[in-house]
Design an enzyme around this catalytic site. Structure first.
Site, PDB file in Angstrom:
ATOM      1  N   ARG A 108     176.630  45.507  84.255  1.00  0.00           N
ATOM      2  CA  ARG A 108     175.777  44.545  83.532  1.00  0.00           C
ATOM      3  C   ARG A 108     175.664  43.218  84.284  1.00  0.00           C
ATOM      4  O   ARG A 108     174.701  42.481  84.123  1.00  0.00           O
ATOM      5  CB  ARG A 108     176.359  44.239  82.146  1.00  0.00           C
ATOM      6  CG  ARG A 108     176.322  45.398  81.174  1.00  0.00           C
ATOM      7  CD  ARG A 108     176.581  44.872  79.768  1.00  0.00           C
ATOM      8  NE  ARG A 108     176.991  45.899  78.839  1.00  0.00           N
ATOM      9  CZ  ARG A 108     176.160  46.701  78.187  1.00  0.00           C
ATOM     10  NH1 ARG A 108     174.874  46.591  78.374  1.00  0.00           N
ATOM     11  NH2 ARG A 108     176.628  47.609  77.357  1.00  0.00           N
ATOM     12  N   PHE A 145     167.273  55.821  86.557  1.00  0.00           N
ATOM     13  CA  PHE A 145     168.247  55.102  85.736  1.00  0.00           C
ATOM     14  C   PHE A 145     168.603  53.800  86.434  1.00  0.00           C
ATOM     15  O   PHE A 145     169.004  53.789  87.601  1.00  0.00           O
ATOM     16  CB  PHE A 145     169.499  55.944  85.483  1.00  0.00           C
ATOM     17  CG  PHE A 145     170.275  55.430  84.310  1.00  0.00           C
ATOM     18  CD1 PHE A 145     169.935  55.792  83.018  1.00  0.00           C
ATOM     19  CD2 PHE A 145     171.335  54.543  84.494  1.00  0.00           C
ATOM     20  CE1 PHE A 145     170.626  55.282  81.920  1.00  0.00           C
ATOM     21  CE2 PHE A 145     172.036  54.037  83.405  1.00  0.00           C
ATOM     22  CZ  PHE A 145     171.679  54.414  82.118  1.00  0.00           C
ATOM     23  N   VAL A 146     168.433  52.689  85.717  1.00  0.00           N
ATOM     24  CA  VAL A 146     168.649  51.374  86.331  1.00  0.00           C
ATOM     25  C   VAL A 146     169.785  50.615  85.651  1.00  0.00           C
ATOM     26  O   VAL A 146     170.062  50.819  84.460  1.00  0.00           O
ATOM     27  CB  VAL A 146     167.355  50.521  86.306  1.00  0.00           C
ATOM     28  CG1 VAL A 146     166.315  51.091  87.241  1.00  0.00           C
ATOM     29  CG2 VAL A 146     166.804  50.391  84.889  1.00  0.00           C
ATOM     30  N   LYS A 165     159.796  52.382  80.604  1.00  0.00           N
ATOM     31  CA  LYS A 165     159.764  53.647  81.365  1.00  0.00           C
ATOM     32  C   LYS A 165     158.841  54.605  80.627  1.00  0.00           C
ATOM     33  O   LYS A 165     159.306  55.524  79.947  1.00  0.00           O
ATOM     34  CB  LYS A 165     161.186  54.256  81.360  1.00  0.00           C
ATOM     35  CG  LYS A 165     161.981  54.061  82.634  1.00  0.00           C
ATOM     36  CD  LYS A 165     163.147  55.028  82.682  1.00  0.00           C
ATOM     37  CE  LYS A 165     164.432  54.402  82.211  1.00  0.00           C
ATOM     38  NZ  LYS A 165     165.618  55.264  82.403  1.00  0.00           N
ATOM     39  N   GLU A 190     164.270  43.416  73.709  1.00  0.00           N
ATOM     40  CA  GLU A 190     164.919  44.673  74.101  1.00  0.00           C
ATOM     41  C   GLU A 190     165.030  44.750  75.624  1.00  0.00           C
ATOM     42  O   GLU A 190     164.205  44.187  76.339  1.00  0.00           O
ATOM     43  CB  GLU A 190     164.082  45.833  73.518  1.00  0.00           C
ATOM     44  CG  GLU A 190     164.532  47.234  73.818  1.00  0.00           C
ATOM     45  CD  GLU A 190     165.918  47.594  73.306  1.00  0.00           C
ATOM     46  OE1 GLU A 190     166.878  46.941  73.735  1.00  0.00           O
ATOM     47  OE2 GLU A 190     166.039  48.557  72.524  1.00  0.00           O
ATOM     48  N   ASP A 191     166.038  45.439  76.107  1.00  0.00           N
ATOM     49  CA  ASP A 191     166.189  45.543  77.557  1.00  0.00           C
ATOM     50  C   ASP A 191     165.201  46.550  78.152  1.00  0.00           C
ATOM     51  O   ASP A 191     164.475  46.257  79.095  1.00  0.00           O
ATOM     52  CB  ASP A 191     167.640  45.888  77.955  1.00  0.00           C
ATOM     53  CG  ASP A 191     168.189  47.129  77.267  1.00  0.00           C
ATOM     54  OD1 ASP A 191     167.471  47.745  76.445  1.00  0.00           O
ATOM     55  OD2 ASP A 191     169.350  47.495  77.546  1.00  0.00           O
ATOM     56  N   ASP A 212     162.722  53.548  76.742  1.00  0.00           N
ATOM     57  CA  ASP A 212     162.802  54.799  77.491  1.00  0.00           C
ATOM     58  C   ASP A 212     162.057  55.876  76.691  1.00  0.00           C
ATOM     59  O   ASP A 212     160.833  55.968  76.762  1.00  0.00           O
ATOM     60  CB  ASP A 212     164.285  55.121  77.702  1.00  0.00           C
ATOM     61  CG  ASP A 212     164.539  56.289  78.623  1.00  0.00           C
ATOM     62  OD1 ASP A 212     163.616  56.690  79.339  1.00  0.00           O
ATOM     63  OD2 ASP A 212     165.658  56.817  78.632  1.00  0.00           O
TER      64      ASP A 212
HETATM   65  P1  IMP Z   1     165.352  55.069  74.098  1.00  0.00           P
HETATM   66  O1  IMP Z   1     165.698  55.226  72.652  1.00  0.00           O
HETATM   67  O2  IMP Z   1     165.369  56.374  74.811  1.00  0.00           O
HETATM   68  O3  IMP Z   1     164.045  54.322  74.301  1.00  0.00           O
HETATM   69  O4  IMP Z   1     166.518  54.261  74.757  1.00  0.00           O
HETATM   70  C1  IMP Z   1     166.611  52.896  74.758  1.00  0.00           C
HETATM   71  C2  IMP Z   1     167.993  52.444  75.171  1.00  0.00           C
HETATM   72  O5  IMP Z   1     168.592  53.347  76.123  1.00  0.00           O
HETATM   73  C3  IMP Z   1     167.944  51.125  75.868  1.00  0.00           C
HETATM   74  O6  IMP Z   1     168.001  50.058  74.949  1.00  0.00           O
HETATM   75  C4  IMP Z   1     169.124  51.184  76.796  1.00  0.00           C
HETATM   76  O7  IMP Z   1     170.288  50.770  76.121  1.00  0.00           O
HETATM   77  C5  IMP Z   1     169.253  52.647  77.145  1.00  0.00           C
HETATM   78  N1  IMP Z   1     168.616  52.984  78.431  1.00  0.00           N
HETATM   79  C6  IMP Z   1     167.505  53.724  78.653  1.00  0.00           C
HETATM   80  N2  IMP Z   1     167.210  53.825  79.947  1.00  0.00           N
HETATM   81  C7  IMP Z   1     168.161  53.104  80.585  1.00  0.00           C
HETATM   82  C8  IMP Z   1     168.395  52.812  81.982  1.00  0.00           C
HETATM   83  O8  IMP Z   1     167.662  53.191  82.904  1.00  0.00           O
HETATM   84  N3  IMP Z   1     169.482  52.027  82.225  1.00  0.00           N
HETATM   85  C9  IMP Z   1     170.314  51.565  81.267  1.00  0.00           C
HETATM   86  N4  IMP Z   1     170.125  51.818  79.969  1.00  0.00           N
HETATM   87  C10 IMP Z   1     169.052  52.576  79.621  1.00  0.00           C
END
Ligand code: IMP
Length: 181
Positions: free
Chosen positions: A165, A152-153, A131, A99-100, A103
């Protein structure tokens, strides 16, 4: 010409390369028996995957899954949908989700529950970024590249509204610039 020079670098390409190398070594040690199956979450994790597999010293297979993302927004809706499913059966396999960024954790939680229903032998998560300050559910990647503050990155596969990207470094987009054009 340098692309997007105006954005502040949070993690440089050299730091990323060094850390991905370490993660590759750690994962290779942990999975030295058997063939690891990497489930990569499209699209943000593809750059990480490409570097990670070249830093592994073990055989792996790869597959891709796509889940609904934020769209043009930077806030998680909490509603996750599978947009593209796996091509292969993971039953009885040692699965590592690539996973990237984690959050709120909502996407990963949904994905892990979804994959566990397919009865893998084991399931772990490797996330390039974490994060933890924004977490809404209790979930933690087993392998984490960098823990970052609440910003936000973009870059190294991560996007804002489909852009950035291609950046080699991970950069910060400021709050005031987070406006969809
Ligand atoms: P979560 O469900 O809130 O944990 O979100 C996860 C997904 O949100 C990641 O796989 C990213 O695609 C996107 N995301 C969350 N924070 C960032 C950020 O800082 N930059 C770019 N994409 C993000």
């Amino acid at each position: 010409m340098e692309k997007n020079n105006n954005l502040e670098v949070l993690i440089s390409r050299a730091e990323i390369a060094e850390r991905v190398k370490e993660l590759g070594a750690e994962i290779s040690r942990d999975y030295h028996e058997g063939k690891l199956f990497l489930v990569t979450v499209l699209k943000g994790a593809v750059v990480f995957l490409a570097d990670l597999i070249r830093n592994l010293q073990i055989p792996v297979e790869i597959d891709f899954i796509a889940v609904s993302s934020y769209g043009g927004s930077t806030k998680s809706s909490g509603i996750v949908r599978i947009l593209k499913d796996l091509d292969y059966n993971i039953k009885g396999r040692d699965v590592l989700v690539v996973e990237d960024i984690v959050d709120t954790g909502l996407t990963l939680q949904y994905l892990c529950e979804y994959l566990l229903r397919r009865q893998p032998q084991s399931l772990r998560v490797a996330a390039l970024l974490d994060k933890p300050g924004r977490r809404k559910v209790e979930i933690k990647p087993d392998y984490c590249g960098f823990t970052i503050p609440d910003c936000f990155v973009v870059g190294y596969g991560l996007d804002f509204d489909g852009d950035y990207r291609y950046l080699a470094d991970i950069k910060i987009i400021k709050e005031e610039d987070l406006v969809k054009t």
